[in-house]
Motif scaffolding. Structure first.
Motif, PDB file in Angstrom:
ATOM      1  N   GLN A   1      -1.275   6.499  -2.122  1.00  0.00           N
ATOM      2  CA  GLN A   1      -0.678   5.377  -2.610  1.00  0.00           C
ATOM      3  C   GLN A   1       0.529   5.575  -3.461  1.00  0.00           C
ATOM      4  OE1 GLN A   1      -2.880   2.588  -5.442  1.00  0.00           O
ATOM      5  NE2 GLN A   1      -3.399   1.672  -3.222  1.00  0.00           N
TER       6      GLN A   1
ATOM      7  N   ARG B   1       5.048  -3.725  -6.718  1.00  0.00           N
ATOM      8  CA  ARG B   1       5.002  -3.371  -5.045  1.00  0.00           C
ATOM      9  C   ARG B   1       3.698  -2.232  -5.163  1.00  0.00           C
ATOM     10  NH1 ARG B   1      10.631  -2.527  -2.511  1.00  0.00           N
ATOM     11  NH2 ARG B   1       9.155  -2.102  -0.482  1.00  0.00           N
TER      12      ARG B   1
ATOM     13  N   TRP C   1       2.552   0.402  -2.063  1.00  0.00           N
ATOM     14  CA  TRP C   1       2.578   1.002  -0.315  1.00  0.00           C
ATOM     15  C   TRP C   1       1.739   2.345  -0.135  1.00  0.00           C
ATOM     16  CZ3 TRP C   1       6.551   0.988  -3.994  1.00  0.00           C
ATOM     17  CH2 TRP C   1       7.163   2.474  -4.198  1.00  0.00           C
TER      18      TRP C   1
ATOM     19  N   ARG D   1       5.138   4.494   6.527  1.00  0.00           N
ATOM     20  CA  ARG D   1       5.132   3.583   5.260  1.00  0.00           C
ATOM     21  C   ARG D   1       4.404   2.583   5.678  1.00  0.00           C
ATOM     22  NH1 ARG D   1       9.716   2.719   3.667  1.00  0.00           N
ATOM     23  NH2 ARG D   1       9.718   0.378   3.949  1.00  0.00           N
TER      24      ARG D   1
ATOM     25  N   GLU E   1       3.241  -1.557   3.943  1.00  0.00           N
ATOM     26  CA  GLU E   1       2.896  -2.222   2.409  1.00  0.00           C
ATOM     27  C   GLU E   1       2.522  -3.614   2.956  1.00  0.00           C
ATOM     28  OE1 GLU E   1       5.993  -3.776  -0.979  1.00  0.00           O
ATOM     29  OE2 GLU E   1       6.780  -2.217   0.769  1.00  0.00           O
TER      30      GLU E   1
ATOM     31  N   TRP F   1       1.703  -7.150   6.816  1.00  0.00           N
ATOM     32  CA  TRP F   1       1.394  -5.748   7.020  1.00  0.00           C
ATOM     33  C   TRP F   1       2.791  -5.294   7.379  1.00  0.00           C
ATOM     34  CZ3 TRP F   1      -2.336  -3.380   4.057  1.00  0.00           C
ATOM     35  CH2 TRP F   1      -3.379  -3.686   3.680  1.00  0.00           C
TER      36      TRP F   1
END
Length: 441
Positions: free
Chosen positions: A83, A89, A91, A102, A104, A116
């Motif tokens: 993480q 932010r 992600w 990735r 997020e 998502w």
């Protein structure tokens, strides 16, 4: 006060909030979704703990030329990533099979929706054939109601698949038990094109997770049928796509909530999609820096519950069972090939004993277990101690003193699909080759 399982208490994770504060998501340090809430309404059914991810996840699947596929979760301690956080932010990012990925979660600033976003970059030299499977367990109910009984909540959810010409199948989920006089409704879909779906975790995991396979039946296509059962889940499978060496691709999924949807779900609800996709958060977010300046990279989130192998076990044959329990079996059950499944016999103390094999445990819908209680009184008593023992390695669960809904000393094994290993009293064994978890004998 509603009792809460000790393992559900969230460690310092990441809280995401919409601009107006109506929509909030709390992520564990491994990326698993602890809670997704809209005001007093909780969207997800099973919260991720600090040790394990819940059913909510995005699975990446690599398809081989022989038709098989290898699934890997992108959220939770078993995911091949970490993480990252910078400012508001958060992600998850990692590398798997030469593929940089990735994920997020983005909450809409104006509108009760979340997205998502998945970014994939093929760093290898080979063409990759991939797809994504989105899983979101659903409750659409107050937190207190969910923590009392997830199966009960699931019975009131209606799932309606809707087909869209561009985005494929979408799932409309309606809560038929009014919440404060309103009927919550959720539309789940793909930002690309979803080709297949499922509506319950039983369809996605089956009994495979109970046998130690965390990915359940994700080696196969989703069944593309609706099941109204006890583990409500919106599951969407995207179309297979090819990713060339050096190529990058964005995919994603969304959920859009309506606080009150008095009418039953219908094709008219497809009109909701345009408003959802018009939200700015529906577009992939700007790529974060590779090494966020002033950002935070989480520690390794893995635990034994996500990394330890299960203690190996073998099915005994008829001769071994007779050596252990004699030959005076009663009400014996056998498989089609004659393999013993279960039977009763005299336990030597004048009473019957029930013998259940691993093979039978994996065939029945609900697992075998024992309810244990101290004392000989017929009515509840404050001095009584009670526990539930499950065949799949849960040596005590919901250990309580007095009334079963209060004075809880151990967490409860929630659900019977093997969604969680870290609930109840579990035992690890190390005989020189690393820790292994005692599970189904």
């Amino acid at each position: 006060m509603t009792p809460v399982d000790r393992v559900d208490l969230v460690a310092p994770g990441r809280l995401l909030s919409s601009a107006d504060g109506r929509l909030q998501a709390r992520l564990q340090a491994h990326g698993g979704l602890h809670t997704l809430r809209w005001q007093a309404l909780t969207v997800n059914l099973f919260p991720a703990s600090t040790l394990e991810a819940g059913p909510a996840n995005i699975w990446l699947r690599l398809h081989a030329a022989d038709g098989t596929c290898a699934p890997v979760p992108l959220l939770g301690p078993a995911a091949p990533g970490r993480q990252h956080a910078q400012g508001r932010r958060v992600w998850q990012a990692g590398l798997w099979q030469g593929l940089a990925w990735r994920v997020e979660l983005v909450l809409a600033a104006q509108g009760d929706a979340w997205f998502w976003h998945v970014d994939l970059h093929n760093n290898g030299a080979d063409m990759l054939r991939l797809d994504l499977v989105y899983l979101q367990d659903l409750a659409l109910a107050p937190w207190a109601a969910i923590r009392l009984n997830e199966a009960y909540v699931s019975q009131y959810l209606d799932h309606q698949p809707l087909r869209h010409p561009v985005h494929g199948v979408l799932l409309a989920t309606r809560q038929n038990a009014p919440v404060a006089g309103q009927v919550p409704w959720l539309l789940s879909g793909s930002l690309g094109h979803a080709s297949r779906y499922a509506t319950d975790a039983l369809q996605v995991l089956g009994h495979a997770a109970r046998a130690g396979c965390a990915s359940g039946q994700l080696h196969q296509p989703l069944p593309d049928t609706r099941l109204q059962h006890e583990h409500a889940l919106a599951a969407l499978q995207e179309q297979i796509f090819d990713l060339a060496p050096g190529a990058r691709l964005q995919r994603g999924f969304f959920g859009a909530l309506q606080a009150h949807h008095p009418a039953a779900s219908s094709l008219a609800d497809l009109d909701t999609l345009a408003a959802v996709l018009a939200l700015p958060e529906a577009q992939p977010p700007q790529a974060p820096p590779a090494e966020p300046a002033g950002g935070v990279v989480a520690d390794d989130p893995r635990s034994l519950f996500s990394t330890a192998a299960l203690w190996p076990s073998a099915d005994p044959n008829r001769g071994q069972l007779q050596a252990w329990f004699g030959s005076g079996w009663r009400h014996a059950e056998t498989a089609a090939d004659g393999t013993p499944l279960g039977f009763f016999h005299d336990d030597g103390a004048g009473g019957p004993a029930h013998v259940v094999t691993r093979a039978q445990e994996l065939q029945v819908l609900r697992p075998h277990g024992h309810l244990l209680r101290s004392g000989s009184h017929w009515t509840p008593d404050e001095t009584a101690v009670a526990s539930t023992v499950w065949m799949a390695g849960v040596f005590h669960s919901s250990l309580t003193q007095g009334h079963a809904s209060a004075n809880r000393c151990l967490s409860t094994q929630r659900g019977y699909l093997g969604l969680f290993r870290a609930l109840g009293l579990r035992v690890f064994v190390d005989t020189g080759s690393g820790w292994q978890l005692l599970d189904l004998p």
